[in-house]
Design a protein around this motif. Structure first.
Motif, PDB file in Angstrom:
ATOM      1  N   GLY A   1       0.806  -1.215   0.000  1.00 50.11           N
ATOM      2  CA  GLY A   1       0.000   0.000   0.000  1.00 50.11           C
ATOM      3  C   GLY A   1       0.842   1.269   0.000  1.00 50.11           C
ATOM      4  N   PHE A   2       2.087   1.146  -0.342  1.00 52.52           N
ATOM      5  CA  PHE A   2       3.069   2.231  -0.257  1.00 52.52           C
ATOM      6  C   PHE A   2       2.665   3.462  -1.066  1.00 52.52           C
ATOM      7  N   PRO A   3       2.870   4.643  -0.536  1.00 56.26           N
ATOM      8  CA  PRO A   3       3.289   5.002   0.822  1.00 56.26           C
ATOM      9  C   PRO A   3       2.078   5.073   1.745  1.00 56.26           C
ATOM     10  N   LEU A   4       2.081   4.289   2.763  1.00 60.38           N
ATOM     11  CA  LEU A   4       0.958   4.176   3.683  1.00 60.38           C
ATOM     12  C   LEU A   4       1.076   5.220   4.796  1.00 60.38           C
ATOM     13  N   ASP A   5      -0.036   5.854   5.125  1.00 62.08           N
ATOM     14  CA  ASP A   5      -0.051   6.854   6.194  1.00 62.08           C
ATOM     15  C   ASP A   5      -0.326   6.236   7.557  1.00 62.08           C
ATOM     16  N   MET A   6      -1.197   5.211   7.583  1.00 59.76           N
ATOM     17  CA  MET A   6      -1.582   4.581   8.842  1.00 59.76           C
ATOM     18  C   MET A   6      -1.538   3.065   8.721  1.00 59.76           C
ATOM     19  N   LEU A   7      -1.220   2.421   9.847  1.00 56.37           N
ATOM     20  CA  LEU A   7      -1.237   0.966   9.926  1.00 56.37           C
ATOM     21  C   LEU A   7      -1.774   0.590  11.300  1.00 56.37           C
ATOM     22  N   ASN A   8      -2.832  -0.202  11.312  1.00 51.40           N
ATOM     23  CA  ASN A   8      -3.438  -0.653  12.571  1.00 51.40           C
ATOM     24  C   ASN A   8      -3.762   0.530  13.498  1.00 51.40           C
ATOM     25  N   ASP A   9      -4.332   1.574  12.932  1.00 48.91           N
ATOM     26  CA  ASP A   9      -4.732   2.781  13.665  1.00 48.91           C
ATOM     27  C   ASP A   9      -3.567   3.603  14.214  1.00 48.91           C
ATOM     28  N   PHE A  10      -2.340   3.345  13.751  1.00 44.12           N
ATOM     29  CA  PHE A  10      -1.183   4.133  14.149  1.00 44.12           C
ATOM     30  C   PHE A  10      -0.702   4.962  12.962  1.00 44.12           C
ATOM     31  N   ILE A  11      -0.435   6.225  13.202  1.00 49.14           N
ATOM     32  CA  ILE A  11       0.126   7.096  12.172  1.00 49.14           C
ATOM     33  C   ILE A  11       1.597   6.713  11.989  1.00 49.14           C
ATOM     34  N   LEU A  12       1.996   6.461  10.757  1.00 50.27           N
ATOM     35  CA  LEU A  12       3.346   5.972  10.489  1.00 50.27           C
ATOM     36  C   LEU A  12       4.403   7.079  10.416  1.00 50.27           C
ATOM     37  N   ASN A  13       4.040   8.258   9.932  1.00 46.93           N
ATOM     38  CA  ASN A  13       5.020   9.339   9.767  1.00 46.93           C
ATOM     39  C   ASN A  13       6.243   8.880   8.962  1.00 46.93           C
ATOM     40  N   ASN A  14       5.983   8.164   7.863  1.00 51.97           N
ATOM     41  CA  ASN A  14       7.029   7.684   6.950  1.00 51.97           C
ATOM     42  C   ASN A  14       8.001   6.698   7.598  1.00 51.97           C
ATOM     43  N   LEU A  15       7.520   5.954   8.589  1.00 51.51           N
ATOM     44  CA  LEU A  15       8.371   5.007   9.292  1.00 51.51           C
ATOM     45  C   LEU A  15       7.545   3.829   9.797  1.00 51.51           C
ATOM     46  N   TYR A  16       7.976   2.622   9.426  1.00 56.40           N
ATOM     47  CA  TYR A  16       7.392   1.405   9.990  1.00 56.40           C
ATOM     48  C   TYR A  16       8.500   0.714  10.779  1.00 56.40           C
ATOM     49  N   THR A  17       8.215   0.364  12.013  1.00 56.78           N
ATOM     50  CA  THR A  17       9.159  -0.415  12.806  1.00 56.78           C
ATOM     51  C   THR A  17       8.425  -1.606  13.416  1.00 56.78           C
ATOM     52  N   SER A  18       9.184  -2.662  13.636  1.00 54.77           N
ATOM     53  CA  SER A  18       8.626  -3.853  14.271  1.00 54.77           C
ATOM     54  C   SER A  18       9.436  -4.165  15.525  1.00 54.77           C
ATOM     55  N   PHE A  19       9.039  -5.184  16.222  1.00 52.09           N
ATOM     56  CA  PHE A  19       9.727  -5.613  17.434  1.00 52.09           C
ATOM     57  C   PHE A  19      10.778  -6.680  17.146  1.00 52.09           C
ATOM     58  N   GLU A  20      11.045  -6.929  15.868  1.00 50.38           N
ATOM     59  CA  GLU A  20      11.986  -7.977  15.481  1.00 50.38           C
ATOM     60  C   GLU A  20      13.434  -7.533  15.697  1.00 50.38           C
ATOM     61  N   ASN A  21      14.356  -8.497  15.675  1.00 55.40           N
ATOM     62  CA  ASN A  21      15.784  -8.184  15.812  1.00 55.40           C
ATOM     63  C   ASN A  21      16.420  -7.742  14.504  1.00 55.40           C
ATOM     64  N   HIS A  22      15.895  -8.224  13.393  1.00 61.24           N
ATOM     65  CA  HIS A  22      16.523  -7.978  12.092  1.00 61.24           C
ATOM     66  C   HIS A  22      15.601  -7.171  11.185  1.00 61.24           C
ATOM     67  N   LEU A  23      16.182  -6.225  10.496  1.00 62.91           N
ATOM     68  CA  LEU A  23      15.456  -5.373   9.546  1.00 62.91           C
ATOM     69  C   LEU A  23      14.158  -4.839  10.153  1.00 62.91           C
ATOM     70  N   TYR A  24      14.255  -4.332  11.352  1.00 64.57           N
ATOM     71  CA  TYR A  24      13.064  -3.853  12.054  1.00 64.57           C
ATOM     72  C   TYR A  24      12.592  -2.486  11.589  1.00 64.57           C
ATOM     73  N   GLY A  25      13.398  -1.778  10.792  1.00 61.77           N
ATOM     74  CA  GLY A  25      12.998  -0.452  10.358  1.00 61.77           C
ATOM     75  C   GLY A  25      12.819  -0.332   8.854  1.00 61.77           C
ATOM     76  N   LEU A  26      11.764   0.343   8.459  1.00 57.95           N
ATOM     77  CA  LEU A  26      11.511   0.680   7.057  1.00 57.95           C
ATOM     78  C   LEU A  26      11.077   2.142   7.058  1.00 57.95           C
ATOM     79  N   GLU A  27      11.905   2.981   6.468  1.00 60.14           N
ATOM     80  CA  GLU A  27      11.676   4.427   6.498  1.00 60.14           C
ATOM     81  C   GLU A  27      11.701   4.958   5.069  1.00 60.14           C
ATOM     82  N   TRP A  28      10.890   5.974   4.792  1.00 58.61           N
ATOM     83  CA  TRP A  28      10.880   6.542   3.455  1.00 58.61           C
ATOM     84  C   TRP A  28      10.768   8.063   3.513  1.00 58.61           C
ATOM     85  N   LYS A  29      11.389   8.677   2.509  1.00 62.40           N
ATOM     86  CA  LYS A  29      11.365  10.137   2.388  1.00 62.40           C
ATOM     87  C   LYS A  29      11.112  10.475   0.929  1.00 62.40           C
ATOM     88  N   LYS A  30      10.154  11.362   0.689  1.00 56.59           N
ATOM     89  CA  LYS A  30       9.802  11.778  -0.675  1.00 56.59           C
ATOM     90  C   LYS A  30      10.977  12.504  -1.306  1.00 56.59           C
TER      91      LYS A  30
END
Length: 138
Positions: A63-92
């Motif tokens: 759905g890129f670029p997504l503004d919200m995921l699971n009712d959370f505003i992403l602010n151009n950043l998705y992070t997870s609780f995983e140890n590896h590749l936990y961050g996905l960030e984008w800038k226009k």
């Protein structure tokens, strides 16, 4: 395998492939991540993500670029609780429909210049590979 290529640098891309999948809400998969820069392999490792993280990652990329995921505003950043590749960030970027995408964790910082439609295609490829991996287990 799902591949996302840099729009401006030939031979610079990332690959995700599924090694092993265990179906279930509280289960997960082993993935192989490869990062190439100028046709040279920079990273190649196997890691684990929960199925919840995979679902969210697919949602964000397909759905890129997504503004919200699971009712959370992403602010151009998705992070997870995983140890590896936990961050996905984008800038226009100034180029039409183009973004600077960053995949990272505490040891890796992989950056690509991508076109939004290619990220969505990549997200759908990740979904297809994941679904195939889950089916092959049964």
């Amino acid at each position: 395998m799902a591949i996302l290529r840099d729009a401006f640098r030939d031979g610079t891309y990332v690959e995700f492939s599924f090694v092993k999948c265990i179906p279930g809400e509280f289960e997960g998969c082993q993935l192989n991540f490869k990062h190439y820069k100028n046709h040279k392999k920079i990273h190649d490792f196997v890691f684990g993500w929960t199925n919840l993280t995979i679902e969210n990652y697919i949602e964000v990329t397909s759905g890129f670029p997504l503004d919200m995921l699971n009712d959370f505003i992403l602010n151009n950043l998705y992070t997870s609780f995983e140890n590896h590749l936990y961050g996905l960030e984008w800038k226009k970027r100034k180029e039409k429909d183009t973004y600077r995408l960053r995949l990272y964790d505490s040891n890796i910082d992989c950056q690509l210049n991508v076109i939004d439609t290619e990220v969505r295609k990549f997200g759908n490829e990740v979904r297809n590979e994941w679904e195939k991996g889950l089916i092959n287990v049964r």
